[in-house]
Design a protein around this motif. Structure first.
Motif, PDB file in Angstrom:
ATOM      1  N   LYS A 239      31.152  49.568  23.411  1.00  0.00           N
ATOM      2  CA  LYS A 239      30.489  49.714  24.701  1.00  0.00           C
ATOM      3  C   LYS A 239      30.897  48.593  25.655  1.00  0.00           C
ATOM      4  O   LYS A 239      31.114  48.806  26.843  1.00  0.00           O
ATOM      5  CB  LYS A 239      28.963  49.718  24.505  1.00  0.00           C
ATOM      6  CG  LYS A 239      28.442  50.983  23.837  1.00  0.00           C
ATOM      7  CD  LYS A 239      26.928  50.928  23.684  1.00  0.00           C
ATOM      8  CE  LYS A 239      26.398  52.192  23.028  1.00  0.00           C
ATOM      9  NZ  LYS A 239      24.927  52.149  22.856  1.00  0.00           N
TER      10      LYS A 239
ATOM     11  N   GLN B  22      34.382  49.245  26.920  1.00  0.00           N
ATOM     12  CA  GLN B  22      34.368  50.305  27.925  1.00  0.00           C
ATOM     13  C   GLN B  22      33.848  49.792  29.260  1.00  0.00           C
ATOM     14  O   GLN B  22      34.353  50.152  30.330  1.00  0.00           O
ATOM     15  CB  GLN B  22      33.501  51.475  27.438  1.00  0.00           C
ATOM     16  CG  GLN B  22      34.113  52.249  26.279  1.00  0.00           C
ATOM     17  CD  GLN B  22      33.199  53.348  25.772  1.00  0.00           C
ATOM     18  OE1 GLN B  22      32.054  53.450  26.214  1.00  0.00           O
ATOM     19  NE2 GLN B  22      33.689  54.147  24.848  1.00  0.00           N
ATOM     20  N   SER B  23      32.827  48.907  29.210  1.00  0.00           N
ATOM     21  CA  SER B  23      32.289  48.346  30.444  1.00  0.00           C
ATOM     22  C   SER B  23      33.316  47.482  31.156  1.00  0.00           C
ATOM     23  O   SER B  23      33.498  47.557  32.376  1.00  0.00           O
ATOM     24  CB  SER B  23      31.027  47.542  30.141  1.00  0.00           C
ATOM     25  OG  SER B  23      30.519  46.959  31.327  1.00  0.00           O
ATOM     26  N   GLU B  24      34.038  46.656  30.384  1.00  0.00           N
ATOM     27  CA  GLU B  24      35.064  45.808  30.988  1.00  0.00           C
ATOM     28  C   GLU B  24      36.208  46.627  31.567  1.00  0.00           C
ATOM     29  O   GLU B  24      36.718  46.327  32.650  1.00  0.00           O
ATOM     30  CB  GLU B  24      35.604  44.829  29.940  1.00  0.00           C
ATOM     31  CG  GLU B  24      34.574  43.787  29.488  1.00  0.00           C
ATOM     32  CD  GLU B  24      35.109  42.895  28.391  1.00  0.00           C
ATOM     33  OE1 GLU B  24      34.367  42.012  27.936  1.00  0.00           O
ATOM     34  OE2 GLU B  24      36.276  43.103  27.990  1.00  0.00           O
ATOM     35  N   MET B  25      36.576  47.670  30.845  1.00  0.00           N
ATOM     36  CA  MET B  25      37.646  48.538  31.344  1.00  0.00           C
ATOM     37  C   MET B  25      37.222  49.241  32.626  1.00  0.00           C
ATOM     38  O   MET B  25      38.025  49.424  33.551  1.00  0.00           O
ATOM     39  CB  MET B  25      38.029  49.568  30.273  1.00  0.00           C
ATOM     40  CG  MET B  25      38.753  48.963  29.063  1.00  0.00           C
ATOM     41  SD  MET B  25      38.997  50.148  27.724  1.00  0.00           S
ATOM     42  CE  MET B  25      40.052  51.321  28.543  1.00  0.00           C
ATOM     43  N   SER B  26      35.962  49.598  32.723  1.00  0.00           N
ATOM     44  CA  SER B  26      35.473  50.235  33.947  1.00  0.00           C
ATOM     45  C   SER B  26      35.535  49.278  35.134  1.00  0.00           C
ATOM     46  O   SER B  26      35.939  49.644  36.240  1.00  0.00           O
ATOM     47  CB  SER B  26      34.045  50.741  33.729  1.00  0.00           C
ATOM     48  OG  SER B  26      33.543  51.317  34.922  1.00  0.00           O
ATOM     49  N   LYS B  27      35.150  47.986  34.879  1.00  0.00           N
ATOM     50  CA  LYS B  27      35.201  46.998  35.952  1.00  0.00           C
ATOM     51  C   LYS B  27      36.631  46.752  36.418  1.00  0.00           C
ATOM     52  O   LYS B  27      36.928  46.654  37.609  1.00  0.00           O
ATOM     53  CB  LYS B  27      34.584  45.685  35.480  1.00  0.00           C
ATOM     54  CG  LYS B  27      33.078  45.769  35.250  1.00  0.00           C
ATOM     55  CD  LYS B  27      32.547  44.438  34.759  1.00  0.00           C
ATOM     56  CE  LYS B  27      31.037  44.511  34.520  1.00  0.00           C
ATOM     57  NZ  LYS B  27      30.492  43.224  34.012  1.00  0.00           N
TER      58      LYS B  27
ATOM     59  N   GLY C  74      39.066  48.805  36.222  1.00  0.00           N
ATOM     60  CA  GLY C  74      39.517  49.975  36.965  1.00  0.00           C
ATOM     61  C   GLY C  74      39.047  49.940  38.404  1.00  0.00           C
ATOM     62  O   GLY C  74      39.796  50.300  39.331  1.00  0.00           O
ATOM     63  N   ASP C  75      37.787  49.497  38.598  1.00  0.00           N
ATOM     64  CA  ASP C  75      37.278  49.396  39.975  1.00  0.00           C
ATOM     65  C   ASP C  75      38.070  48.363  40.774  1.00  0.00           C
ATOM     66  O   ASP C  75      38.410  48.562  41.953  1.00  0.00           O
ATOM     67  CB  ASP C  75      35.798  49.012  39.942  1.00  0.00           C
ATOM     68  CG  ASP C  75      34.941  50.118  39.349  1.00  0.00           C
ATOM     69  OD1 ASP C  75      33.820  49.807  38.875  1.00  0.00           O
ATOM     70  OD2 ASP C  75      35.381  51.286  39.356  1.00  0.00           O
TER      71      ASP C  75
ATOM     72  N   ARG D 244      41.450  49.803  41.728  1.00  0.00           N
ATOM     73  CA  ARG D 244      41.380  50.717  42.872  1.00  0.00           C
ATOM     74  C   ARG D 244      41.196  49.948  44.181  1.00  0.00           C
ATOM     75  O   ARG D 244      41.749  50.307  45.221  1.00  0.00           O
ATOM     76  CB  ARG D 244      40.235  51.709  42.663  1.00  0.00           C
ATOM     77  CG  ARG D 244      40.563  52.803  41.647  1.00  0.00           C
ATOM     78  CD  ARG D 244      39.525  53.911  41.697  1.00  0.00           C
ATOM     79  NE  ARG D 244      38.209  53.419  41.268  1.00  0.00           N
ATOM     80  CZ  ARG D 244      37.801  53.421  40.007  1.00  0.00           C
ATOM     81  NH1 ARG D 244      38.619  53.852  39.046  1.00  0.00           N
ATOM     82  NH2 ARG D 244      36.613  52.959  39.693  1.00  0.00           N
TER      83      ARG D 244
ATOM     84  N   PRO E  81      44.464  47.315  32.203  1.00  0.00           N
ATOM     85  CA  PRO E  81      43.712  48.378  31.490  1.00  0.00           C
ATOM     86  C   PRO E  81      44.490  48.991  30.347  1.00  0.00           C
ATOM     87  O   PRO E  81      43.943  49.270  29.284  1.00  0.00           O
ATOM     88  CB  PRO E  81      43.422  49.397  32.599  1.00  0.00           C
ATOM     89  CG  PRO E  81      43.486  48.604  33.862  1.00  0.00           C
ATOM     90  CD  PRO E  81      44.528  47.551  33.648  1.00  0.00           C
TER      91      PRO E  81
END
Length: 246
Positions: free
Chosen positions: A176, A179-184, A186-187, A190, A226
């Protein structure tokens, strides 16, 4: 000349028993066996034709053959204090060599050629022993159903236990976090892309060119993060899951 004895063998010989409850049609069987070497014609009569349905109610029995008669009692309100007065009679006669018209045969038959047997109707309600047997059958079936339920619940225990394992919890928590770090990331990736697009649209200058170049370099380096984290996370998860399963 004396009257002939019944040539057929009846089963039951005297009583037709009907077992209640009588809220629905109750059927009992009557067997007619011909032990002679001649064909025998038979006919079944009753003193209460509206209360019974008889199939077949007449016919011919070959030598050595047996016919089963179904006697169906129609539903009625049973009174145990009232004795049944219903009776049946099985009337028989030896069949001639050629039987073409059964109605004419019985109509023209001489009284001395006729044979008959009488049966009494007896109504019975289910006994206490039958009720006890039904209760015992239900009681025996209950443990089987309970054991089946117990087996199904026991089969689910290992699944619940595996979910409470400490090592599995740690693996899930780390997954988890990754996944949270990968989401950050990714943001942020972008956001950097959007900044790079805006910079390209602005008027070019030496200063801006150097800034845009540095931004694009940061964008490329950040974009690779990522992918690298995905590879590391896959290796990490595979290692812990393999350790847990083995």
């Amino acid at each position: 000349m004396s009257k002939l004895d019944q040539i057929l063998v009846l089963d039951p010989p005297c009583d037709l028993k009907f077992k209640g409850p009588f809220t629905d049609v109750v059927t009992t069987n009557l067997k007619l066996r011909n032990p002679s070497d001649r064909k025998v014609c038979f006919k079944v009569k009753t003193t209460a034709p509206r209360r019974y349905c008889v199939r077949p109610n007449s016919g011919v029995i070959d030598p050595g053959a047996t016919v089963i008669i179904s006697v169906m009692l129609q539903p009625f309100d049973y009174d145990p204090n009232e004795k049944s007065k219903h009776k049946f009679m099985v009337q028989t006669i030896f069949a001639p060599s050629h039987v073409s018209d059964m109605d004419s045969l019985w109509k023209d038959a001489k009284p001395d050629d006729l044979m008959d047997s009488k049966l009494r109707c007896v109504f019975e309600l289910p006994s206490e022993n039958d009720k006890v047997n039904d209760v015992e059958a239900t009681t025996k079936a209950a443990p089987l159903m309970n054991s089946a339920k117990g087996d199904s619940s026991a089969a689910t225990v290992p699944v619940t236990a595996s979910g409470d394992d400490p090592e599995m919890k740690k693996v899930l928590e780390k997954c988890k976090r990754l996944q949270s770090e990968m989401s950050k990331l990714g943001d942020e990736n972008r956001q950097l892309k959007d900044d790079g697009i805006r910079m390209r649209k602005m008027p070019r200058s030496d200063h801006m060119t150097s800034n845009s170049t540095s931004l694009l370099g940061r964008e490329a380096s950040t974009a690779s993060l990522p992918s690298l984290l995905v590879v590391i996370a896959a290796i990490f998860i595979g290692f812990f899951l393999g350790k847990f399963i083995l």
